[in-house]
Write an enzyme that holds these catalytic residues in place. Structure first.
Site, mmCIF file in Angstrom:
data_model
loop_
_atom_site.group_PDB
_atom_site.id
_atom_site.type_symbol
_atom_site.label_atom_id
_atom_site.label_comp_id
_atom_site.label_asym_id
_atom_site.label_seq_id
_atom_site.Cartn_x
_atom_site.Cartn_y
_atom_site.Cartn_z
ATOM 1 N N VAL A 164 51.472 44.529 49.631
ATOM 2 C CA VAL A 164 52.100 43.693 50.290
ATOM 3 C C VAL A 164 53.504 44.722 50.105
ATOM 4 O O VAL A 164 54.864 44.600 50.892
ATOM 5 C CB VAL A 164 52.899 42.252 49.856
ATOM 6 C CG1 VAL A 164 53.292 41.952 49.859
ATOM 7 C CG2 VAL A 164 51.156 41.862 49.787
ATOM 8 N N GLY A 192 43.842 38.929 37.853
ATOM 9 C CA GLY A 192 44.170 37.920 36.752
ATOM 10 C C GLY A 192 43.269 37.083 36.701
ATOM 11 O O GLY A 192 43.409 35.672 35.870
ATOM 12 N N ARG A 222 44.660 50.442 47.793
ATOM 13 C CA ARG A 222 44.961 49.580 48.555
ATOM 14 C C ARG A 222 46.441 49.966 48.995
ATOM 15 O O ARG A 222 47.179 50.315 48.537
ATOM 16 C CB ARG A 222 44.625 48.164 49.077
ATOM 17 C CG ARG A 222 45.091 47.718 48.196
ATOM 18 C CD ARG A 222 45.115 45.846 47.976
ATOM 19 N NE ARG A 222 46.178 45.381 47.017
ATOM 20 C CZ ARG A 222 45.759 44.961 45.713
ATOM 21 N NH1 ARG A 222 44.513 45.379 45.160
ATOM 22 N NH2 ARG A 222 46.726 44.111 45.598
HETATM 23 C C1 MV4 Z 1 47.495 42.034 30.072
HETATM 24 C C2 MV4 Z 1 48.971 40.967 30.293
HETATM 25 C C3 MV4 Z 1 49.506 41.229 28.835
HETATM 26 N N1 MV4 Z 1 48.809 42.243 27.771
HETATM 27 N N2 MV4 Z 1 46.975 42.725 29.826
HETATM 28 C C4 MV4 Z 1 47.689 39.512 34.731
HETATM 29 C C5 MV4 Z 1 46.990 40.392 35.768
HETATM 30 C C6 MV4 Z 1 45.843 41.147 35.935
HETATM 31 N N3 MV4 Z 1 46.387 42.347 36.549
HETATM 32 C C7 MV4 Z 1 46.593 41.035 33.785
HETATM 33 N N4 MV4 Z 1 47.312 40.830 33.545
HETATM 34 C C8 MV4 Z 1 47.909 40.945 32.491
HETATM 35 N N5 MV4 Z 1 47.242 41.523 31.700
HETATM 36 C C9 MV4 Z 1 47.083 42.984 28.447
HETATM 37 N N6 MV4 Z 1 46.739 43.655 27.682
HETATM 38 C C10 MV4 Z 1 49.617 40.456 31.032
HETATM 39 C C11 MV4 Z 1 49.103 40.192 32.169
HETATM 40 C C12 MV4 Z 1 49.885 39.147 33.199
HETATM 41 C C13 MV4 Z 1 50.758 40.018 33.365
HETATM 42 C C14 MV4 Z 1 50.942 40.755 34.015
HETATM 43 C C15 MV4 Z 1 51.363 41.717 35.280
HETATM 44 C C16 MV4 Z 1 52.397 40.122 35.873
HETATM 45 C C17 MV4 Z 1 52.692 39.359 35.480
HETATM 46 C C18 MV4 Z 1 51.742 38.497 34.590
HETATM 47 C C19 MV4 Z 1 51.845 37.496 33.968
HETATM 48 C C20 MV4 Z 1 50.923 37.045 33.329
HETATM 49 C C21 MV4 Z 1 50.023 38.142 32.362
#
Ligand code: MV4
Length: 451
Positions: free
Chosen positions: A294, A164, A291
């Protein structure tokens, strides 16, 4: 088998790992900072070494301090837990140079997944669906061209990022102009690497992740998925297994994709493939966590497999003694993370002394925590106090049991997220199971309207 295992971590996960070692019959070495003298992991371990001051960089993140403690104590294996040293390939290499087994994947496998653009390529090569996206981009023209193909919004992500941080959503060509350089500068300052790539931005997807386990001989199994959609500012609050958004066919396809990918990078140990799923049920690889996580406990509760024990046995060179067909997922499990935070003050961290403490128990209830009565939660670290995990024959039984357990749980002296979880567990949208990563935002809006 190892002679003794050093746990390079603190808090509930250090306790969790010590418990697994004890059951195997392995002596344990705890390390702790000056802020953690009274920590439960220090008391439960066979022996303990203070490795530095409260500041993580000088204790739990100090490679010389950790390696010294291992050498002095005669530990021949190090379990990194999650966070701190868990995804540091440089640390895994240094362990190896000192003849200490790093309980986790090789530095090489870790690096293949740490570079998110390279990880996407590995997935594409192995027929794992990825979010429509690019390789590393260096010009605004490349980004605009990609956006023309897939449509706005698109998201700029740091190649070295994850979890994030360092992401920017852009909605039009102008925003590409204003955000590209900022994103690169942030990527450089957060992760030491300015490289960014672009993906189509999926709106409020489901966050689904698949647990895998791989031994040193190429045997890989999966344990189905967890739904981790309930997050606040990229911090998971509630996880469950299985996901009601995933059907049996998708479960099998996601599991097989994760196994293919793990085999392709010669993966060893426990690992998690994170996927996003859109509202048409289409799913895409997002990133891999190399890893123990949690939320591994919800998978343990529906599979009856002790993942940390398996992690240690595999690191010691044991072969997996079961196959995919032996893995039977039964019932439903939900986990609530309990934090020392004040939900009425924007989840502000709320360290301090626990004056009263009563834990829930009973059938289908598990509490993984390092706290106890009169324990003082130090202000220096993550505010998670522990987790309540409940099993039920079906989702509603697990959910009702969770409500019962959360009501039994007493933690006084500090504010915690217990009341917040009690409200969510009783929320109609949560009860329906029909939610995605937009849940908390929507929940807060609904609460504000009723206030
Ligand atoms: C995204 C997405 C939508 N589209 N990528 C948030 C954490 C990071 N690992 C990547 N994240 C996101 N990537 C694309 N192409 C939305 C998120 C995201 C999200 C992802 C998983 C759980 C919660 C989230 C909350 C906001 C945005």
């Amino acid at each position: 088998m190892f002679k003794r295992v050093l746990i390079a971590n603190r808090g509930e996960i250090a306790v969790r790992i010590i418990r697994a070692c004890r059951e195997i019959g392995l002596p344990t070495v705890a390390i702790y900072s000056e802020a953690d003298e009274n920590s439960l992991h220090v008391r439960l371990a066979t022996e303990a070494y203070c490795v530095g001051p409260a500041e993580s960089t000088k204790s739990y993140l100090s490679i010389p301090a950790i390696i010294s403690a291992a050498l002095v104590s005669g530990a021949d294996a190090i379990h990194p837990g999650y966070g701190f040293m868990a995804e540091r390939p440089d640390f895994a290499e240094i362990c190896e140079k000192h003849g200490i087994k790093f309980i986790g994947p090789s530095a090489e496998s870790m690096r293949k997944m740490a570079d998110k653009a390279a990880a996407r390529k590995t997935m594409i090569e192995n027929n794992v669906p990825v979010i429509p996206g690019t390789d590393v981009v260096t010009t605004v023209e490349e980004i605009k061209e990609f956006a023309k193909e897939v449509g706005y919004p698109v998201i700029l992500k740091a190649v070295a990022g994850g979890g994030g941080k360092g992401m920017r959503i852009v909605n039009n060509d102008d925003e590409v102009e204003t955000n590209m350089e900022i994103c690169q500068t942030e990527a450089k300052s957060f992760f030491g690497n300015p490289d960014i790539y672009v993906e189509k931005y999926l709106i409020n997807p489901h966050h689904i992740e698949v647990q895998i386990l791989a031994d040193q001989y190429g045997n890989v199994v999966h344990f189905g998925e967890r739904d981790c959609s309930i997050q606040r500012r990229h911090q998971k609050l509630i996880e469950e297994a299985p996901s009601i958004a995933v059907n049996e066919e998708t479960r099998r396809a996601m599991g097989e994709a994760a196994i293919r990918a793990a085999k392709a990078i010669n993966y060893e140990g426990v690992g998690t493939f994170e996927f996003l799923m859109d509202h048409d049920g289409k799913w895409y690889f997002m990133e891999m966590n190399t890893r123990i996580q949690v939320e591994h406990c919800v998978t343990e509760m529906i599979s009856n497999v002790d993942l940390v024990r398996e992690q240690i046995m595999i690191a010691a060179g044991e072969k997996l003694d079961f196959t995919q067909d032996d893995i039977v997922l039964r019932g439903h499990a939900i986990e609530c993370r309990i934090n020392a935070e004040d939900p009425s003050k924007g989840f502000m961290p709320n360290p301090g002394t626990i004056t009263g403490y009563v834990t829930p128990g009973g059938f289908g209830v598990r509490v993984d925590s390092h706290i106890y009565q009169d324990y003082t939660v130090p202000p220096n670290y993550d505010s998670m106090l522990g987790k309540v995990i409940c099993w039920g024959r079906n989702r509603n039984e697990a959910r009702r049991r969770m409500y019962r357990a959360l009501k039994e749980y007493v933690i006084t002296g500090i504010e915690t997220t217990l009341p917040f979880h009690q409200d969510i567990i009783e929320d109609d949208v949560f009860i329906s199971g029909n939610f995605d990563t937009g849940f908390i935002e929507d929940y807060n809006k609904r609460k504000a309207e009723h206030a």
